[in-house]
Structures are given as C-alpha cells and as structure tokens.
Design a protein around this motif. Structure first.
Motif, PDB file in Angstrom:
ATOM      1  N   SER A  43      85.239  72.236  65.459  1.00 26.36           N
ATOM      2  CA  SER A  43      86.002  72.597  64.272  1.00 26.36           C
ATOM      3  C   SER A  43      87.178  71.676  64.081  1.00 26.36           C
ATOM      4  CB  SER A  43      86.486  74.042  64.378  1.00 26.36           C
ATOM      5  OG  SER A  43      85.389  74.922  64.409  1.00 26.36           O
ATOM      6  N   ALA A  73      86.103  68.315  62.682  1.00 23.95           N
ATOM      7  CA  ALA A  73      85.698  68.394  61.277  1.00 23.95           C
ATOM      8  C   ALA A  73      86.890  68.617  60.374  1.00 23.95           C
ATOM      9  CB  ALA A  73      84.680  69.513  61.095  1.00 23.95           C
ATOM     10  N   HIS A  83      80.610  67.285  59.925  1.00 19.78           N
ATOM     11  CA  HIS A  83      81.261  67.882  58.770  1.00 19.78           C
ATOM     12  C   HIS A  83      80.366  67.856  57.527  1.00 19.78           C
ATOM     13  CE1 HIS A  83      84.382  68.300  55.592  1.00 19.78           C
ATOM     14  NE2 HIS A  83      85.008  69.011  56.503  1.00 19.78           N
ATOM     15  N   ALA A 136      77.446  70.320  57.655  1.00 17.28           N
ATOM     16  CA  ALA A 136      77.894  71.700  57.441  1.00 17.28           C
ATOM     17  C   ALA A 136      78.167  71.970  55.969  1.00 17.28           C
ATOM     18  CB  ALA A 136      79.137  71.975  58.275  1.00 17.28           C
ATOM     19  N   TRP A 187      74.298  72.228  61.353  1.00 17.05           N
ATOM     20  CA  TRP A 187      74.996  71.234  62.180  1.00 17.05           C
ATOM     21  C   TRP A 187      73.987  70.197  62.651  1.00 17.05           C
ATOM     22  CZ3 TRP A 187      80.052  71.015  62.129  1.00 17.05           C
ATOM     23  CH2 TRP A 187      80.717  70.199  63.042  1.00 17.05           C
ATOM     24  N   ARG A 231      76.787  75.977  63.554  1.00 21.79           N
ATOM     25  CA  ARG A 231      78.119  76.380  64.004  1.00 21.79           C
ATOM     26  C   ARG A 231      78.456  77.680  63.305  1.00 21.79           C
ATOM     27  NH1 ARG A 231      80.665  72.853  67.783  1.00 21.79           N
ATOM     28  NH2 ARG A 231      82.159  74.555  67.660  1.00 21.79           N
ATOM     29  N   ASP A 274      81.791  78.963  63.737  1.00 20.34           N
ATOM     30  CA  ASP A 274      83.238  79.086  63.928  1.00 20.34           C
ATOM     31  C   ASP A 274      83.988  78.043  63.103  1.00 20.34           C
ATOM     32  OD1 ASP A 274      82.339  76.883  65.241  1.00 20.34           O
ATOM     33  OD2 ASP A 274      83.083  77.439  67.224  1.00 20.34           O
ATOM     34  N   LEU A 275      83.436  77.657  61.987  1.00 20.43           N
ATOM     35  CA  LEU A 275      84.061  76.628  61.161  1.00 20.43           C
ATOM     36  C   LEU A 275      85.163  77.234  60.296  1.00 20.43           C
ATOM     37  CD1 LEU A 275      80.746  74.928  59.981  1.00 20.43           C
ATOM     38  CD2 LEU A 275      82.246  74.186  61.837  1.00 20.43           C
ATOM     39  N   GLU A 276      86.218  76.469  60.066  1.00 20.69           N
ATOM     40  CA  GLU A 276      87.277  76.962  59.192  1.00 20.69           C
ATOM     41  C   GLU A 276      87.991  75.809  58.512  1.00 20.69           C
ATOM     42  OE1 GLU A 276      90.980  77.587  62.322  1.00 20.69           O
ATOM     43  OE2 GLU A 276      89.774  79.298  61.679  1.00 20.69           O
ATOM     44  N   TYR A 330      85.435  73.866  54.049  1.00 25.17           N
ATOM     45  CA  TYR A 330      84.247  74.714  54.073  1.00 25.17           C
ATOM     46  C   TYR A 330      84.292  75.776  52.982  1.00 25.17           C
ATOM     47  CZ  TYR A 330      83.683  72.360  58.510  1.00 25.17           C
ATOM     48  OH  TYR A 330      83.569  71.388  59.481  1.00 25.17           O
TER      49      TYR A 330
END
Length: 391
Positions: free
Chosen positions: A9, A12, A105, A108, A249, A255, A257-259, A263
């Motif tokens: 994360s 990205a 990145h 996603a 991914w 993934r 847990d992306l933030e 996103y």
C-alpha cells in the motif's frame, strides 16, 4: 491511516502522496541504460467483497448497462494483462521500460474500474464490459509530469471516453494544456484529489484534479465521511471508497488493504463509464454534472457533493437534461409542398346567393298557388262575401 506500514500500500500510495513527491526526480531513475528490476510486491490468493463494493452496490446498475461500447484509459504504472480478471484492449508504454506493471498500482486501479465479473469470485469492477487502454507513464512510485501530459493527450487522441488519473502533480503549463485538449475532445477526466500526511506541512492543491472541468475524487471511509488523508485543499467533486479497498494485483493476485484517493478515483471513473454507456448523447460536462447532482450529499470541506451513487447517476431523470437531450425538431417543409388556399370567388358567391333567393321566392309562389287554386274552383271563382244576420 496513510502510515500503516503495509509495504504494498505504501509503495502504491506514493503515486498520489503529494505534489512534492509524485513528480520529484528519483534517485537511480529508470532509463534504457539503467533498467529496473520488475518485482512488484506480492499479492495474495484470497479475495473478498470489500465494503466499498457493497456500499456502492454498482451491480444493481448492470441490468441497465455494464459499460459496453465505452473506452476507458488508465494512465498509471501499467497493467498486468495476465491477470484473469483484467482484460486490456491495448497497452502503451511511454517510459521505455515495457508495458508490465512493476508497482502494482495500475493493475489495482484497472481492476476497480473494469474487473471482470467471474463466477465464484466476489470481487468485480464497476464497469466490467468497458474497453480498457493502459497508458504507462511511470515505472516506479514517482514519475515525470511531461510524460503525464503526453499520456493524457495520447488518451484523447485514441478517442477514450473516460480517462482515470490516479496521480497528482504540481500545476504545470504542459499538464494544463493537455487537460484542456482532452476536455475539448469530450473526454471525462477523473483524477484523485491526492493524499496528505502530517509531515507534508501545509497541503496544496493536487493536479490535474484541481483543474476546472476535471472530476476530482476524494476518499471516504465506511461511515461515508471524508478520510483524514484525503486532500481537502483540492476542489472535490465527489467522494468514493478509499480505505480497506480490494482489487486485482500483479501475478494474478489480489490486495485487500489498499487505501488512498488513487483507489477512490477509479470507482468514479467506472461510474462515468456506466453513465456514458447509458446516455451516449451526454457530453463530458453533463456526465460530470450528472454524477455530482446524483451523489448522496455531504457537508464539510473536501467532500464535494458526497458519496458517488452509481444507480442514481445512471438512472435518475433530470428535468433540465430531458430538455437538453430531447430529439431535434424536424425541419419545416420546403416551400411549395403544401398549396395555398385559393382566394374566394366573389362573383360565384353573388350568383349563388341570387339563385337561392329566386328559388325561395318560386317555392313560396308555388305553395301559395297550390292553396288558392283549389279554393277558387270550389266557389266557381266567385268572390267571397260576408255573412249577414240571420244567415
């Protein structure tokens, strides 16, 4: 929330970490003489439906449209075309390092926009039937603003209907000119409002999100409120889920847990694609306006019109828009097709009136004769006399 220490994360998020980072010269920058090792952080095999997917409920729009016929360009770090849920129609590399995604990145972002709806996989993109174009403008967590400008122009020249830019930069003449060019080509540009951290100091607007005409997207949490890291200095159009996000991914992984606003933006890009597919007569201005008007509403700086609402954005009937997109009235008939009425014939009217009067008089005379003649014959044509007394 930004500094959770999750390697994938964090790497990205640097793509939208702030104007001072996103396009700063990188040490050991990639070049043909200094090739980079393409080794994105590993994803996992497990995947679930994130709260963002449940919150937006965009699958409810699919009976109306899944984005068929719309082209979406993803300007990012490339896309892993080998992922089973990501179908890329065309990959373009502006970095000279190859089209593969060495960061994760871009893959996603592409998955959130157009992840294929596959049986027994709970994750899917907002508009799974769009035509995806990947335009790679960086091979690392930083990039060059000049390449970003070229990527936007390239996307417009390829007739992209929607362009997603989950990258932030400083204001630059080339970037502004590229955005203006794309807008003039009727492109809907969706850009991340940017992330801020405590160590960033005074926040500054992120570009291209801050340019007029761009659909700028901030990040919201499960409570619908703007997340602390979402840049409120950038003018925001709408919010979208931007924390604890699930997506595709590199390496056929996922993934969960992306933030970041990077996103959140692709959710809105997907909605813009659905709107363009359902309402092909709307230009980019009215697509942006429709998405803003139908959002859920919010108060506070950096929240814009609130959380994007895919179903209303696609299906709401806007009175002003009904007038704007009503069918064009047919052209008037050419001269001579319909003959003009002839002027009244006064002589004929006068003659007809005279004949009518004569006919009525003759009829009256005939009636009178038919009554008088029988009476005259009955008395032998003797004149009548008055009766005297005693008769």
């Amino acid at each position: 929330m930004v500094g959770r220490g999750i390697p994938a994360s964090a790497l990205a998020l640097l793509l939208v970490a702030g104007p001072s980072v996103a396009f700063a010269p990188a040490a050991g920058a990639v070049s043909p003489a200094n090739p980079a090792r393409c080794a994105p952080p590993r994803g996992g095999a497990q995947v679930g439906e994130s709260w963002g997917q449940r919150r937006l409920a965009f699958t409810g729009v699919w009976p109306l449209t899944r984005g068929d016929g719309v082209t979406v360009a993803v300007i990012d770090s490339g896309v892993d075309t080998r992922h089973p849920q990501v179908r890329v129609a065309r990959s373009i590399d502006l970095t000279g390092t190859g089209p593969q995604d060495c960061v994760g990145h871009g893959t996603a972002v592409a998955g959130i926009i157009a992840g294929d709806d596959m049986r027994e996989i709970p994750f899917a993109g907002v508009a799974p039937k769009v035509r995806l174009i990947s335009i790679k403008q960086t091979n690392s967590e930083t990039g060059d603003v000049g390449l970003l400008a070229k990527a936007i122009i390239r996307a417009a020249d390829l007739r992209a209907d929607v362009v997603n830019v989950s990258i932030q930069a400083n204001d630059a003449p080339d970037l502004k000119s590229a955005v203006d060019y794309a807008l003039s080509m009727d492109v809907v540009i969706v850009a991340a409002a940017g992330n801020i951290k405590k160590e960033d100091g005074t926040p500054a607007p992120a570009y291209p999100a801050a340019y007029p005409g761009v659909l700028s997207v901030g990040s919201a949490g499960p409570d619908g409120k703007r997340t602390d890291f979402s840049n409120a200095t950038t003018p925001v159009s709408v919010l979208a889920p931007g924390t604890s996000i699930t997506s595709t991914w590199p390496g056929s992984g996922y993934r969960q847990d992306l933030e970041g606003t990077s996103y959140a933006a692709p959710y809105v890009a997907g909605v813009a694609a659905l709107v363009r597919a359902r309402h092909p007569n709307l230009d980019n201005v009215r697509v942006r306006r429709r998405i803003e008007i139908t959002a859920d509403g919010a108060t506070g700086t950096g929240t814009g019109a609130g959380m994007v609402n895919p179903l209303l954005a696609v299906s709401e009937i806007l009175p002003s828009e009904v007038v704007a997109i009503a069918p064009r009235q047919p052209d008037p008939l050419p001269p001579g097709v319909v003959r003009k009425a002839a002027p009244p014939d006064l002589q004929a009217i006068s003659l007809a009136t005279t004949l009518t009067v004569v006919a009525i008089a003759l009829a009256a005379l005939v009636t009178a004769v038919s009554l008088v003649v029988p009476l005259g014959r009955k008395r032998g044509w003797r004149p009548g006399r008055a009766k005297t007394a005693g008769e």
